[in-house]
Structure formats: structure tokens, C-alpha cells
Design a protein around this motif. Structure first.
Motif, PDB file in Angstrom:
ATOM      1  N   PRO A   1      29.782  52.133  39.280  1.00  0.00           N
ATOM      2  CA  PRO A   1      29.260  50.789  38.994  1.00  0.00           C
ATOM      3  C   PRO A   1      28.812  50.645  37.534  1.00  0.00           C
ATOM      4  CG  PRO A   1      28.358  51.620  41.058  1.00  0.00           C
ATOM      5  CD  PRO A   1      29.100  52.759  40.421  1.00  0.00           C
TER       6      PRO A   1
ATOM      7  N   LEU B   1      32.586  52.920  44.368  1.00  0.00           N
ATOM      8  CA  LEU B   1      32.972  51.520  44.222  1.00  0.00           C
ATOM      9  C   LEU B   1      33.613  51.026  45.518  1.00  0.00           C
ATOM     10  CD1 LEU B   1      34.484  51.870  40.658  1.00  0.00           C
ATOM     11  CD2 LEU B   1      32.298  50.837  41.263  1.00  0.00           C
ATOM     12  N   PRO B   2      33.540  49.760  45.882  1.00  0.00           N
ATOM     13  CA  PRO B   2      32.979  48.684  45.077  1.00  0.00           C
ATOM     14  C   PRO B   2      31.444  48.724  45.015  1.00  0.00           C
ATOM     15  CG  PRO B   2      33.536  47.838  47.238  1.00  0.00           C
ATOM     16  CD  PRO B   2      34.030  49.260  47.179  1.00  0.00           C
ATOM     17  N   ASP B   3      30.929  48.278  43.899  1.00  0.00           N
ATOM     18  CA  ASP B   3      29.499  48.064  43.722  1.00  0.00           C
ATOM     19  C   ASP B   3      29.069  46.964  44.718  1.00  0.00           C
ATOM     20  OD1 ASP B   3      27.000  48.170  42.619  1.00  0.00           O
ATOM     21  OD2 ASP B   3      27.547  47.243  40.710  1.00  0.00           O
ATOM     22  N   ARG B   4      27.876  47.151  45.316  1.00  0.00           N
ATOM     23  CA  ARG B   4      27.432  46.153  46.298  1.00  0.00           C
ATOM     24  C   ARG B   4      26.547  45.101  45.649  1.00  0.00           C
ATOM     25  NH1 ARG B   4      27.830  48.082  52.126  1.00  0.00           N
ATOM     26  NH2 ARG B   4      29.232  49.795  51.804  1.00  0.00           N
TER      27      ARG B   4
ATOM     28  N   ASP C   1      32.278  44.839  51.984  1.00  0.00           N
ATOM     29  CA  ASP C   1      31.497  45.947  51.416  1.00  0.00           C
ATOM     30  C   ASP C   1      30.905  45.548  50.065  1.00  0.00           C
ATOM     31  OD1 ASP C   1      31.784  47.682  53.507  1.00  0.00           O
ATOM     32  OD2 ASP C   1      33.293  48.963  52.558  1.00  0.00           O
ATOM     33  N   GLY C   2      31.744  44.953  49.226  1.00  0.00           N
ATOM     34  CA  GLY C   2      31.287  44.567  47.894  1.00  0.00           C
ATOM     35  C   GLY C   2      30.181  43.526  47.956  1.00  0.00           C
TER      36      GLY C   2
ATOM     37  N   ASN D   1      38.111  36.685  43.495  1.00  0.00           N
ATOM     38  CA  ASN D   1      37.237  36.756  42.328  1.00  0.00           C
ATOM     39  C   ASN D   1      37.498  35.607  41.373  1.00  0.00           C
ATOM     40  OD1 ASN D   1      35.939  39.083  43.188  1.00  0.00           O
ATOM     41  ND2 ASN D   1      37.519  40.412  42.317  1.00  0.00           N
TER      42      ASN D   1
ATOM     43  N   TRP E   1      36.942  45.637  52.056  1.00  0.00           N
ATOM     44  CA  TRP E   1      36.562  45.841  50.648  1.00  0.00           C
ATOM     45  C   TRP E   1      35.701  44.663  50.177  1.00  0.00           C
ATOM     46  CZ3 TRP E   1      37.917  50.010  47.397  1.00  0.00           C
ATOM     47  CH2 TRP E   1      37.472  49.890  46.080  1.00  0.00           C
TER      48      TRP E   1
ATOM     49  N   GLN F   1      29.540  40.217  42.254  1.00  0.00           N
ATOM     50  CA  GLN F   1      29.542  40.772  40.903  1.00  0.00           C
ATOM     51  C   GLN F   1      30.007  39.752  39.879  1.00  0.00           C
ATOM     52  OE1 GLN F   1      32.062  44.345  41.727  1.00  0.00           O
ATOM     53  NE2 GLN F   1      30.834  45.129  40.037  1.00  0.00           N
TER      54      GLN F   1
ATOM     55  N   THR G   1      34.123  42.324  43.351  1.00  0.00           N
ATOM     56  CA  THR G   1      34.004  41.348  44.439  1.00  0.00           C
ATOM     57  C   THR G   1      33.153  40.171  43.920  1.00  0.00           C
ATOM     58  OG1 THR G   1      32.232  42.704  45.382  1.00  0.00           O
ATOM     59  CG2 THR G   1      34.417  42.968  46.351  1.00  0.00           C
TER      60      THR G   1
ATOM     61  N   GLN H   1      41.648  41.864  45.607  1.00  0.00           N
ATOM     62  CA  GLN H   1      40.475  41.008  45.424  1.00  0.00           C
ATOM     63  C   GLN H   1      40.636  39.993  44.289  1.00  0.00           C
ATOM     64  OE1 GLN H   1      37.873  41.708  47.734  1.00  0.00           O
ATOM     65  NE2 GLN H   1      39.406  43.144  48.494  1.00  0.00           N
TER      66      GLN H   1
END
Lengths: 309, 309
Positions: free
Chosen positions: A167, B8-11, B271-272, A229, B268, A201, A198, A225
Motif C-alpha cells: 500500500p 494488496l489491494p489496500d483496504r 476486499d479493496g 475506478n 477484489w 482509494q 479500488t 478494476q
């Protein structure tokens, strides 16, 4: 019977989205730079001409990176010499450093992009510099480019995750991005180089900047994704989106993974939402189908797969 | 180095999304029904067991459609007889008509789904009925199922476009969906059978219903739009999403096109966004990689492609 023949997608606008989006087409540069095959310059020229013919108005044409690092784009001078520029179309080029700027100026370009990193590790690996030091390297390049009357775009890579660090703190991304804008870049393209982002972010990073007008988003579709996004960014007022015709460009960090957001998949979304963009989907699909034949591998774009048959 | 290995993914949660999503896994039914290969019942049983082991709690297991129409699922009785049901997991089955309900009841199921059309042409082609008449056909089936204590879900197909008719008016979709809910379906799954939808349509159709709690969304990824549309539905409060492990299930109307939204690509995203769902991504990827070997074709899921290597 295909969806296009019966008038699909249906056009239904959604609230809070821009009326018009600029597609910054990166297929000829970011796409081909990451394809294994080295494409002949004549094919690249036809590719660019077909993309312009399909209505795209910004075509990132090539990169003046050292041929040793990116042999796929070693023909940059030859390409620009052979390019038949169309009215209303700009052909920016990537310039990694002072030497690259010399080459770009000699080739007579009017628009360049520089490529910075949002993380220490990628700055070290890609630029042999620290996160902080890279700006000292770019400053004289941007200063000279602006003095020569060029338009300068700033790319910032690894904005949503780094394959070595994991991250990436949003504050770090925003601080790095601001330095590129403060340097005089007219636009900052926030890159998800490994495709892990995602929408939460995207909101956090884009929201860290004062004005979405100065931003573009550059998503890779490695984990599927990219379009979600993009939608999140459009909702925040971003109106320039980077994409690659046919989804050209494998991810250099994952052999089997897909690369850039496919321009055709983006155009399907924009068409459905009634957002203007100027491109013709069918002409794009024909172009990407032709390009896939040149490369000898099928396009990873869902739209190209569905409509090419 | 893979993205998962560096966390990753960062949450990063986003505003206005549900805290928890139920994944309604349709791979064994909608997926396998549209794959060319007929999969042995032992492989299906292992598939379902692996999916349950990966933490999915709703596994649509099979269909009691006539074997003449869907030979891929002709082994429905055998499958249900061999199924080792896990605690906390439900195994709904598709029931097309009264005869299908007889078979489902004989097999001891507790949860069924019926499959209606939002358009005249597809009602005619799939059910040999008019749009209006199909409800008369479903009513006694639902009535009897409810009397037998079954849970009944209603699928509505072609909600966002029809390959013969083109655009489908939202009012028509909402009217048809309401009839299924009024009949006693506990949930209505809005299907984009040919994958053409974009988010403005999703907002218009979902917004036509009083309560998003009663809705599920079922997107196909034919044009790469499935996940963006899912995100749009989540923003409207929908919290049940249909998907298929590995993106199983080609689109029957376009040979080369991809099928259902891949469960892994959905996971994904969730999760993110820090949205709970109960599934383990790595176990899903292992399952879909194994299933792709059984089918002899690679998974179209972006996540499976990227992580399987």
C-alpha cells in the motif's frame, strides 16, 4: 445479431458526471512499450492514423527513453518524421530526462510528458533516484520545456500500490503529485501501474487535490478494476482518462496479466452514459482487431472480443 | 512478486456502500449451463465443495430445466443426491416450470429460483409465452413452492437490453419485476443477460423499486461493464450480487464473448472497499484455476489470470 446492430448500449445519463471526457490514448506508447513484439514503424504510423481517424484527439505517440531500456520504441525519431499530423489531434511524447528532451525538441514536438514515481522503490528502480531526488532531476527538464513553449504533462506511477512496498499512503501520492503540478505540469495523470486500486482509494487520492480539472486517471486492468475506478474518478469531476486501444500493453510485473484499460471498454461506458468523447467505437474495434493481427495475439478488451467476431 | 504477497489491494472504504454483501455464486448453474463442455457430476460436486470451502454461502447448484434444452445440467438429481451440504451454506436450484418443481421437491431442495423475461421476444423464445402470460405460468409454481415451505427467488432476464429488441424501457422492467415480488419471491435478481448495461441504466432500473433490500444484480461482463454496474448498484443499497467463479459461462449470443461477472473480480473490489463477504480470494483463485483445467480453457477472470501464474 450484435448489440450494436440493435442500438445498444442504451444511452442513460447518470447524475454528477462530466458532460465531456477527453480520452488520452496511450496505446502507441504505453501499450506498445509493454508488448513483447517490436512493431515496425510503418505499422505504428498506420495505427496512429487509424486512431486519429476513429476520432481520438490525443494520441501519445512514442517515448524518447533510451533504446537500451525500451527497444520497442527505439524508432521514435523515425516515427515522428513519418507522422502525418491531423488537424485537431495532439501527439504528445514521453520524455524521461534532459537527453530525451533534446531528442524531442529536435523532432519538433509541442507536447511532452514526464514520468515520476509515487514510491521510493520504483523511483530507485526506474530512475535510480530517491522519491525526493527525482524532482530535482525533472525540474530543469520541465523548466526548459516550458521555456521552449511545450505543454508538459506529469505522470505519477504506483499511486495506488507498489509491487515491492504494498500500500502507498495517499498523502505521499498527493505530495508527489503537487510537486509535479507546482513545477508547471498542466495536468497530472495518476497511474495505477499494477492495477490494484479500488474506488475508495481513488476517492481518497483524487480528493487530496484541490482541483479535479488538473487531473487525469490512468488505470491498468490487471485485476479487472480499471473501469470501476474510472467511474469513481468521473464522479469526482475528473474528465481526462488514459486508455489504450484494444487494451494493448501487458503488465511488466505479471506475465499473464492484462495491461491498460481498453479504450473500447471505456467508450462503451461513456456511450452508455451519454458522455461526449468524440470517438467512434466501431472504428476503434476495427483498428484494434487489425492491430491484434499485427501483434499475433488477441486483444484483451472485452468489447473488442465481443464485437470483432 | 504478486500483489497479494505485499498486502494488496489496500483496504479503503468509500462512502455510501453496504457494510456487507452476499455473493450469490452461480458458477455451477449459470456458468456450466453456458459452457460447451459437459462436466462430469463428480467434478461438479468437487467444484461446489471447493466453493463452499472458500467461504461462499450461497451456491446455486443446478437447474431442473429439461435435459433436452440444457444437457450440461441433465445430472441435476444425481448432483443433489451426491451433494455434501455444509452448515450455513444454501444450495438453491433453478426451476423453470411445474415439472421442474416436482423434480426439485423430490430431490429435497429448500430454495429455488424461477427465471422470467423482461422482454416479449425473450419470453417467446425462452418460454414460448408472451411477456404477460409468463406470470400466469409462474404463479402456480411459486404458490406451490411457498406452500411447501421453499424460499423462492425471481430472476428477471434482459433487464438492460435485448439482442432482438434493443433498449428495454425501465418501466417495463420494473413492472415485470414487481409482479415476481408480488407473487412472493423473497428476492428479485435483475439480469443483464447480454452484458450491455451501463451505470445510468442501473440507477434508473434499481431506482424504480421501493426497496433495494429485495434486489440482487446479475451482470454479465460481455462488454467489460459488469463491475462498474455492480458498483453503481451497491451505491443504491443493493447488497446481493450474482457472480460466477472464474467468470464461467460464455454468452450464448456471442461465441467469443465472456460470461458472468467473475466472483474473483468482485471479491477484489469488495476486499479493496473493506466490504465483508466471507469468501477467501486465494481459495477461489485456486478453485477456478482447477476448474479451468477441467474445462480445458483459461478462466476469463482478470484476477484469476493475474494471480494463478
Amino acid at each position: 445479431m450484435g448489440a450494436r446492430e440493435v442500438g445498444l448500449p442504451d444511452r442513460v445519463p447518470a447524475e454528477g458526471l462530466p458532460e465531456r471526457v477527453t480520452i488520452w490514448e496511450v496505446g502507441a506508447r504505453d501499450g506498445l512499450q509493454n508488448e513483447k513484439a517490436v512493431v515496425p514503424v510503418e505499422v505504428k504510423l498506420e495505427f496512429l492514423d487509424r486512431l486519429a481517424g476513429a476520432g481520438l484527439s490525443v494520441l501519445e505517440a512514442t517515448s524518447f527513453v533510451h533504446p537500451k531500456w525500451v527497444p520497442q520504441l527505439a524508432d521514435a525519431e523515425q516515427l515522428l518524421a513519418g507522422l502525418e499530423r491531423r488537424e485537431g489531434v495532439s501527439y504528445p511524447v514521453l520524455v524521461p530526462n534532459a537527453r530525451g528532451l533534446d531528442r524531442a525538441l529536435a523532432a519538433g514536438v509541442s507536447s511532452i510528458a514526464i514520468f515520476a514515481s509515487a514510491t521510493e522503490t520504483f523511483a530507485k528502480r526506474n530512475l535510480n533516484s530517491s522519491l525526493d531526488e527525482q524532482f530535482g532531476m525533472f525540474e530543469p527538464v520541465v523548466e526548459r520545456a516550458l521555456a521552449e513553449g511545450l505543454q508538459v504533462r506529469g505522470y505519477l506511477s504506483m499511486c495506488f500500490g507498489d509491487p515491492w512496498e504494498g500500500p502507498v499512503p495517499a498523502e505521499q501520492v498527493v505530495a508527489a503529485g503537487r510537486r509535479l503540478l507546482d513545477m508547471g505540469c498542466f495536468q497530472l495523470s495518476l497511474g495505477d501501474t499494477i492495477g490494484v486500486a479500488t474506488p475508495g482509494q481513488v476517492e481518497r487520492v483524487v480528493g487530496g487535490f484541490a482541483s479535479p480539472d488538473q487531473l487525469a486517471v490512468h488505470f491498468h486492468d490487471t485485476y479487472g478494476q480499471a473501469l470501476s475506478n474510472t467511474l469513481a474518478a468521473l464522479r469526482l469531476g475528473v474528465s481526462t482518462v488514459d486508455s489504450s486501444a484494444g487494451g494493448l500493453g501487458g503488465c511488466p510485473y505479471a506475465e499473464s496479466a492484462t495491461g491498460n484499460l481498453a479504450t473500447e471498454d471505456l467508450v462503451w461506458l461513456l456511450d452508455g452514459l451519454g458522455i461526449e468523447h468524440g470517438a467512434d467505437l466501431d472504428a476503434l474495434v476495427r483498428t484494434s482487431t487489425w492491430m491484434a493481427e499485427q501483434l499475433g495475439r488477441p486483444s484483451p478488451s472485452r468489447v473488442v472480443k465481443a464485437l470483432a467476431g
